[in-house]
Design a protein around this motif. Structure first.
Motif, PDB file in Angstrom:
ATOM      1  N   GLY A 427       0.782  -1.318  -0.186  1.00  0.00           N
ATOM      2  CA  GLY A 427       0.020   0.023   0.029  1.00  0.00           C
ATOM      3  C   GLY A 427       0.802   1.369  -0.022  1.00  0.00           C
ATOM      4  N   ARG A 428       2.062   1.176  -0.592  1.00  0.00           N
ATOM      5  CA  ARG A 428       2.841   2.431  -0.594  1.00  0.00           C
ATOM      6  C   ARG A 428       3.143   3.124  -1.722  1.00  0.00           C
ATOM      7  NH1 ARG A 428       6.808  -0.685   4.193  1.00  0.00           N
ATOM      8  NH2 ARG A 428       7.862  -1.122   2.282  1.00  0.00           N
ATOM      9  N   LEU A 429       2.481   2.408  -2.806  1.00  0.00           N
ATOM     10  CA  LEU A 429       2.653   3.022  -4.157  1.00  0.00           C
ATOM     11  C   LEU A 429       1.363   3.261  -4.751  1.00  0.00           C
ATOM     12  CD1 LEU A 429       5.570   3.628  -5.774  1.00  0.00           C
ATOM     13  CD2 LEU A 429       5.157   1.356  -6.872  1.00  0.00           C
ATOM     14  N   GLY A 430       1.567   4.497  -5.776  1.00  0.00           N
ATOM     15  CA  GLY A 430       0.166   4.776  -6.492  1.00  0.00           C
ATOM     16  C   GLY A 430      -0.406   5.582  -5.601  1.00  0.00           C
ATOM     17  N   GLY A 431      -2.029   5.750  -6.244  1.00  0.00           N
ATOM     18  CA  GLY A 431      -2.771   6.681  -5.529  1.00  0.00           C
ATOM     19  C   GLY A 431      -4.313   6.059  -5.607  1.00  0.00           C
ATOM     20  N   GLY A 432      -5.089   6.723  -5.104  1.00  0.00           N
ATOM     21  CA  GLY A 432      -6.628   6.659  -5.323  1.00  0.00           C
ATOM     22  C   GLY A 432      -7.193   5.187  -5.047  1.00  0.00           C
ATOM     23  N   GLU A 433      -8.165   4.947  -5.780  1.00  0.00           N
ATOM     24  CA  GLU A 433      -8.945   3.766  -5.775  1.00  0.00           C
ATOM     25  C   GLU A 433      -8.107   2.590  -6.133  1.00  0.00           C
ATOM     26  OE1 GLU A 433     -12.801   3.837  -7.433  1.00  0.00           O
ATOM     27  OE2 GLU A 433     -13.562   5.591  -6.359  1.00  0.00           O
ATOM     28  N   ASP A 434      -6.906   2.735  -7.283  1.00  0.00           N
ATOM     29  CA  ASP A 434      -6.603   1.602  -7.767  1.00  0.00           C
ATOM     30  C   ASP A 434      -5.577   1.148  -6.770  1.00  0.00           C
ATOM     31  OD1 ASP A 434      -7.884   1.185 -10.038  1.00  0.00           O
ATOM     32  OD2 ASP A 434      -6.360   2.315 -11.354  1.00  0.00           O
ATOM     33  N   ARG A 435      -4.919   2.139  -6.003  1.00  0.00           N
ATOM     34  CA  ARG A 435      -3.928   1.670  -5.033  1.00  0.00           C
ATOM     35  C   ARG A 435      -4.459   0.787  -3.908  1.00  0.00           C
ATOM     36  NH1 ARG A 435      -0.591   5.689  -0.995  1.00  0.00           N
ATOM     37  NH2 ARG A 435      -2.639   6.296  -0.350  1.00  0.00           N
ATOM     38  N   ALA A 436      -5.600   1.274  -3.424  1.00  0.00           N
ATOM     39  CA  ALA A 436      -6.390   0.654  -2.172  1.00  0.00           C
ATOM     40  C   ALA A 436      -6.741  -0.539  -2.775  1.00  0.00           C
ATOM     41  CB  ALA A 436      -7.510   1.580  -1.718  1.00  0.00           C
ATOM     42  N   ALA A 437      -7.467  -0.862  -3.986  1.00  0.00           N
ATOM     43  CA  ALA A 437      -7.990  -1.799  -4.624  1.00  0.00           C
ATOM     44  C   ALA A 437      -6.788  -2.970  -4.719  1.00  0.00           C
ATOM     45  CB  ALA A 437      -8.476  -1.678  -5.680  1.00  0.00           C
ATOM     46  N   PHE A 438      -5.580  -2.525  -5.177  1.00  0.00           N
ATOM     47  CA  PHE A 438      -4.641  -3.458  -5.403  1.00  0.00           C
ATOM     48  C   PHE A 438      -4.121  -4.094  -3.995  1.00  0.00           C
ATOM     49  CE2 PHE A 438      -0.464  -5.139  -5.741  1.00  0.00           C
ATOM     50  CZ  PHE A 438      -0.361  -5.903  -6.825  1.00  0.00           C
ATOM     51  N   CYS A 439      -3.710  -3.301  -2.925  1.00  0.00           N
ATOM     52  CA  CYS A 439      -3.528  -3.804  -1.798  1.00  0.00           C
ATOM     53  C   CYS A 439      -4.703  -4.824  -1.198  1.00  0.00           C
ATOM     54  CB  CYS A 439      -3.249  -2.272  -0.732  1.00  0.00           C
ATOM     55  SG  CYS A 439      -2.595  -2.736   0.918  1.00  0.00           S
ATOM     56  N   ALA A 440      -5.673  -4.299  -1.154  1.00  0.00           N
ATOM     57  CA  ALA A 440      -6.680  -5.378  -0.309  1.00  0.00           C
ATOM     58  C   ALA A 440      -6.737  -6.412  -1.407  1.00  0.00           C
ATOM     59  CB  ALA A 440      -8.023  -4.521  -0.471  1.00  0.00           C
ATOM     60  N   ARG A 441      -6.871  -6.649  -2.795  1.00  0.00           N
ATOM     61  CA  ARG A 441      -6.910  -7.741  -3.522  1.00  0.00           C
ATOM     62  C   ARG A 441      -5.667  -8.762  -3.418  1.00  0.00           C
ATOM     63  NH1 ARG A 441     -11.429  -7.421  -6.844  1.00  0.00           N
ATOM     64  NH2 ARG A 441     -11.309  -9.616  -7.284  1.00  0.00           N
ATOM     65  N   PHE A 442      -4.628  -7.807  -3.330  1.00  0.00           N
ATOM     66  CA  PHE A 442      -3.257  -8.831  -3.075  1.00  0.00           C
ATOM     67  C   PHE A 442      -3.427  -9.753  -1.997  1.00  0.00           C
ATOM     68  CE2 PHE A 442       1.030  -9.845  -1.913  1.00  0.00           C
ATOM     69  CZ  PHE A 442       1.340 -10.316  -3.075  1.00  0.00           C
ATOM     70  N   ALA A 443      -3.900  -9.056  -0.913  1.00  0.00           N
ATOM     71  CA  ALA A 443      -3.878  -9.673   0.333  1.00  0.00           C
ATOM     72  C   ALA A 443      -5.072 -10.883   0.292  1.00  0.00           C
ATOM     73  CB  ALA A 443      -4.264  -8.786   1.567  1.00  0.00           C
ATOM     74  N   GLN A 444      -6.254 -10.456  -0.166  1.00  0.00           N
ATOM     75  CA  GLN A 444      -7.381 -11.308  -0.399  1.00  0.00           C
ATOM     76  C   GLN A 444      -6.975 -12.656  -1.116  1.00  0.00           C
ATOM     77  OE1 GLN A 444      -9.926  -8.181  -1.889  1.00  0.00           O
ATOM     78  NE2 GLN A 444     -11.317  -8.646  -0.010  1.00  0.00           N
ATOM     79  N   THR A 445      -6.288 -12.440  -2.435  1.00  0.00           N
ATOM     80  CA  THR A 445      -5.932 -13.525  -3.378  1.00  0.00           C
ATOM     81  C   THR A 445      -4.730 -14.375  -2.400  1.00  0.00           C
ATOM     82  OG1 THR A 445      -6.290 -12.154  -5.109  1.00  0.00           O
ATOM     83  CG2 THR A 445      -4.888 -13.881  -5.435  1.00  0.00           C
ATOM     84  N   ALA A 446      -3.680 -13.670  -1.618  1.00  0.00           N
ATOM     85  CA  ALA A 446      -2.871 -14.470  -1.027  1.00  0.00           C
ATOM     86  C   ALA A 446      -3.596 -15.330  -0.033  1.00  0.00           C
ATOM     87  CB  ALA A 446      -2.078 -13.480  -0.185  1.00  0.00           C
ATOM     88  N   SER A 447      -4.815 -14.950   0.623  1.00  0.00           N
ATOM     89  CA  SER A 447      -5.379 -15.945   1.591  1.00  0.00           C
ATOM     90  C   SER A 447      -5.951 -17.024   0.920  1.00  0.00           C
ATOM     91  CB  SER A 447      -6.606 -15.158   2.578  1.00  0.00           C
ATOM     92  OG  SER A 447      -7.406 -14.741   1.775  1.00  0.00           O
ATOM     93  N   ALA A 448      -6.519 -16.743  -0.148  1.00  0.00           N
ATOM     94  CA  ALA A 448      -7.107 -17.822  -0.960  1.00  0.00           C
ATOM     95  C   ALA A 448      -6.308 -18.900  -1.444  1.00  0.00           C
ATOM     96  CB  ALA A 448      -8.032 -17.279  -2.080  1.00  0.00           C
ATOM     97  N   LEU A 449      -5.102 -18.283  -1.953  1.00  0.00           N
ATOM     98  CA  LEU A 449      -4.052 -19.107  -2.412  1.00  0.00           C
ATOM     99  C   LEU A 449      -3.336 -19.831  -1.511  1.00  0.00           C
ATOM    100  CD1 LEU A 449      -1.658 -19.845  -4.469  1.00  0.00           C
ATOM    101  CD2 LEU A 449      -0.564 -17.962  -4.062  1.00  0.00           C
TER     102      LEU A 449
END
Length: 795
Positions: A427-449
């Motif tokens: 969550g330390r790069l980029g801005g706006g909704e895409d930054r928040a979306a990537f940070c959250a979805r990476f974590a969510q995908t990591a848990s599913a994986l």
């Protein structure tokens, strides 16, 4: 109020609220303080588990509706019991026939007020959401579709039509919808909504949105405020975009009601300190308790025998870490290909907005996403876009992970994409909704994986000691030494004294009693190797040696199962095992010839009622029975007296032999009045009643102190004292103990003051100070001592 102990009931149409109500007097007599109910909100009709919620505003009619639940609560109250509910914030059933919110999204598209409920990547679908529901390709399945008023029907399924499109010819009508019906195989690569793990039938819910949270929790919170519900179990918090934020909001709305989360902790990973919960549901405790009764040297010898006999296909020597890594690669490139593709697209979009990052190629970002995901060693890194990173997040994506991920690139300069993806994930790069979306979805995908690669793949590929393959466990290091166990309990008593603890759940692959029957093999690896060799000569041939190894272990753990039930219960469990492993067959690419060979082998061998193989297995089991009993009783006593709130799964107060679901989700049946208590049931009721009577000893203010044994067999005694008043003492590794000459001069030192009475063997008393282990365990392999009157006569 913090429970003293909870009792889990699996509600289903065959066991609704009235059946639970009828069981209340029996359950109250056990000594528990709360009933722990599986999900009660409206679910897909016929569901046997309730995790496929379709309406958060209604209590499930098939169970008896809200009045049935409130009546159950009243009856429970009359018997001194409260209710704890299992709730499902992460997902709903993706079935528009029953899920009103999803139906409206499909009818109205992204403009629907319900569109904010779900993580749908409309852009990836060209403005439509893919529904992978067709048995074959669209051109093959059109003839099975028909328009019925404002609904499109396909077999038993139905989908709402966009306003003004019902009159169109079928090809034009399909193209005009806000959804696209597709072949079920497209879910792997083309799915554009977030789901639960890899289950496309369960669509993710955005409870991070305050309006969605309010809409999906109003009924649950009403039940809490009305005093119907006293506690909550949160299913799969790692699937949420912001678990910490969700739990804080829930705690505030629920008035701080006792709450535990189904959080799987890996190794020494701590539960995030900022979570507003009492603790976990207890898989971390399960691993430590099981490990305490597993012999480390014998487990290593078993692994050697497994490698020699089973020659695991595709496992390159049978090493746990390698098995996990290979499983993770398979899952991330196959089952989670759509999720990985979304992350790569988000990363590319963020990079396109920054001139300094614009030259990172999409393929390089995709590779970096994949290589970092497979190296996350825990279920998810806890990072929030723009917020501070936890130590767990930094450790999950450390320098070693980054360096190893970069090794996948042939050109060093292109490997810099790994650094970009790491910063995005934190969550330390980029801005706006895409930054928040990537940070959250990476974590969510990591848990599913992690869940799919470890729990649902590696656990079925690596089985030297199948008892160790349980959620939260470490099959590569199954044993836990006493000092480790004591340190774990000390941390619980200090940091999470009201956490949950478990031995068996609705999700365990084998019940605690089955695991005990298998874990004893770590104390006799040589004898097990000889038995396997003899079974191989005697029984029908297995389709592969890895299956034979785990099938015979499973049969040994279930040797006490009624003969008439063995085949019907072992065959589905072992068929599930080979499909999950994906080595020779799978759920999506089944090999019917191999699967028939599996069921034929199981029926004629491990599940057989008679025959030479059955006789061999039962004779072997009989020699181990006293040592299995020692582990069953020891694990039960430790579970019920260690720090935390013990949760008993339905039926486990007695001998309970069950395999993976649906076997372990059979409707509950209370024992008949007057049925004799076995050793385990007598122990369980004794301890539960003591916990209820002495909350100051076992509750949040209670203390935990290890007690040390001395002498030649000291390592076989595990003991601790709760609040200076109650001592638990159990025998570890009793077979090894017997082979080494027994207790001999081993002694356990009790706290000096007073006389200690053994509640498990009335009439037996011990003075404080050193007590000979042989005397302490003369009657049974466990002891529960309560301080009585001091030698000077004062209490």
């Amino acid at each position: 109020m913090t429970p003293s102990a909870t009792y889990r009931l699996q509600l289903q149409p065959e066991f609704p609220f009235p059946a639970a109500e009828a069981a209340v007097p029996y359950l109250a007599s056990l000594g528990v303080s709360h009933l722990h109910l599986s999900p009660v909100l409206e679910a897909v009709p016929g569901s046997r588990h309730g995790y496929d919620v379709v309406d958060h505003g209604r209590v499930r009619a098939e169970l008896g509706g809200e009045e049935g639940l409130r009546r159950l609560a009243r009856t429970a109250r009359e018997h001194g019991l409260g209710l704890v509910l299992d709730i499902v914030p992460n997902h709903m059933a993706a079935d528009p026939r029953h899920n009103h919110a999803l139906r409206e999204v499909l009818r109205e598209g992204p403009g629907s007020p319900y569109a904010r409920w779900f993580d749908i990547d409309w852009a990836a679908g060209g403005g439509r959401v893919l529904l992978p529901v067709l048995a074959g390709r669209l051109t093959e399945e059109r003839q099975r579709m028909r328009v019925d008023g404002e609904v499109l029907r396909y077999g038993e399924q139905e989908f709402p039509l966009r306003a003004g499109t019902a009159h169109l010819a079928l090809p034009e009508l399909l193209d005009a919808q806000h959804y696209r019906l597709g072949w079920w195989r497209l879910a792997r690569t083309e799915l554009n909504y977030r789901r639960f793990f890899t289950v496309s039938e369960l669509i993710g819910v955005r409870v991070e949105d305050p309006e969605v949270f309010e809409a999906t929790h109003a009924k649950i919170l009403e039940l809490v405020r009305d005093g119907v519900v006293d506690g909550l179990r949160i299913d799969h918090p790692d699937g949420l975009a912001d678990p910490a934020g969700y739990l804080e909001r829930l705690s505030e709305a629920g008035g701080g009601v006792w709450t535990v989360v189904e959080k799987i902790l890996t190794g020494d990973e701590p539960l995030p300190a900022n979570w507003a919960v009492a603790g976990t549901t207890g898989y971390d405790a399960l691993h430590r308790i099981d490990g305490l009764f597993t012999d480390s040297e014998g487990a290593a010898a078993l692994l050697g025998g497994y490698r020699n006999h089973a020659s695991p296909a595709g496992d390159r020597g049978g090493y746990w870490t390698g098995t996990v890594r290979r499983a993770a690669y398979r899952v991330v490139t196959h089952e989670l290909a759509a999720e990985t593709g979304l992350l790569a697209r988000l990363a590319a979009r963020i990079c396109d907005t920054d001139p300094a990052l614009r030259d990172h190629a999409p393929w390089a970002l995709h590779t970096a996403v994949r290589e970092l995901l497979v190296r996350v060693p825990v279920y998810r890194p806890y990072a929030t876009a723009g917020g501070p990173c936890t130590l767990t997040a930094e450790a999950a994506l450390d320098a070693v992970a980054v360096s190893d991920a970069k090794a996948a690139f042939a050109v060093r300069e292109e490997a810099a994409a790994v650094d970009v993806v790491r910063e995005l994930a934190l969550g330390r790069l980029g801005g706006g909704e895409d930054r928040a979306a990537f940070c959250a979805r990476f974590a969510q995908t990591a848990s599913a994986l992690r869940a799919k690669a470890v729990e649902d793949t590696a656990y079925y590929r690596y089985v030297p000691l199948a008892a160790a393959n349980e959620v939260g466990g470490d099959p590569g290091r199954p044993a836990v030494e006493p000092d480790e166990f004591h340190a774990f309990c000390a941390r619980l008593a200090r940091d999470w004294p009201a956490t949950g603890t478990v031995l068996t759940t609705h999700d365990t692959k084998r019940s605690a009693d089955v695991r005990a029957g298998i874990a004893v093999l770590a104390q006799c690896p040589g004898a097990w190797a000889e038995l396997v060799a003899e079974l191989t000569r005697t029984a029908p041939a297995a389709p592969d040696p890895q299956l034979a190894w785990q099938a015979w272990q499973t049969a040994l753990g279930c040797v006490g199962m009624p003969a008439g039930e063995r085949a019907a219960r072992l065959e589905p469990a072992l068929l599930k095992a080979v499909r999950e492993s994906g080595l020779f067959t799978s759920w999506t690419e089944p090999d019917p010839v191999y699967e028939r060979a599996v069921t034929d082998f199981v029926a004629a061998g491990p599940a057989a009622v008679t025959g030479p193989a059955r006789a061999l297995l039962e004779r072997f089991a009989a020699t181990l029975a006293p040592h299995v009993r020692a582990q069953v009783l020891g694990a039960a006593l430790v579970h019920l007296t260690m720090p935390g709130v013990p949760d008993l799964y339905q039926g486990t107060e007695r001998e309970y032999l069950a395999l993976v679901d649906p076997d372990n989700r059979r409707p509950f049946a209370a024992p008949c009045d007057g049925a004799p208590l076995d050793d385990k049931a007598a122990l369980t009721t004794t301890v539960l009643r003591l916990r209820r009577e002495r909350p100051e000893v076992f509750g949040e203010s209670g203390t935990y102190a290890p007690l040390a044994a001395s002498g030649p067999a000291a390592g076989h005694c595990l003991a601790f004292c709760r609040s200076g008043e109650v001592v638990t003492a159990v025998t570890r590794l009793s077979l090894r103990l017997a082979e080494s000459g027994g207790w001999r001069d081993t002694a356990l030192r009790l706290p000096d003051d007073g006389v200690w009475s053994d509640l498990l063997t009335p009439g037996r008393k011990f003075s404080g100070g050193a007590v000979a282990a042989g005397e302490l365990f003369a009657e049974r392999p466990v002891a529960l001592l309560v301080r009585g009157v001091r030698a000077d006569g004062e209490g």
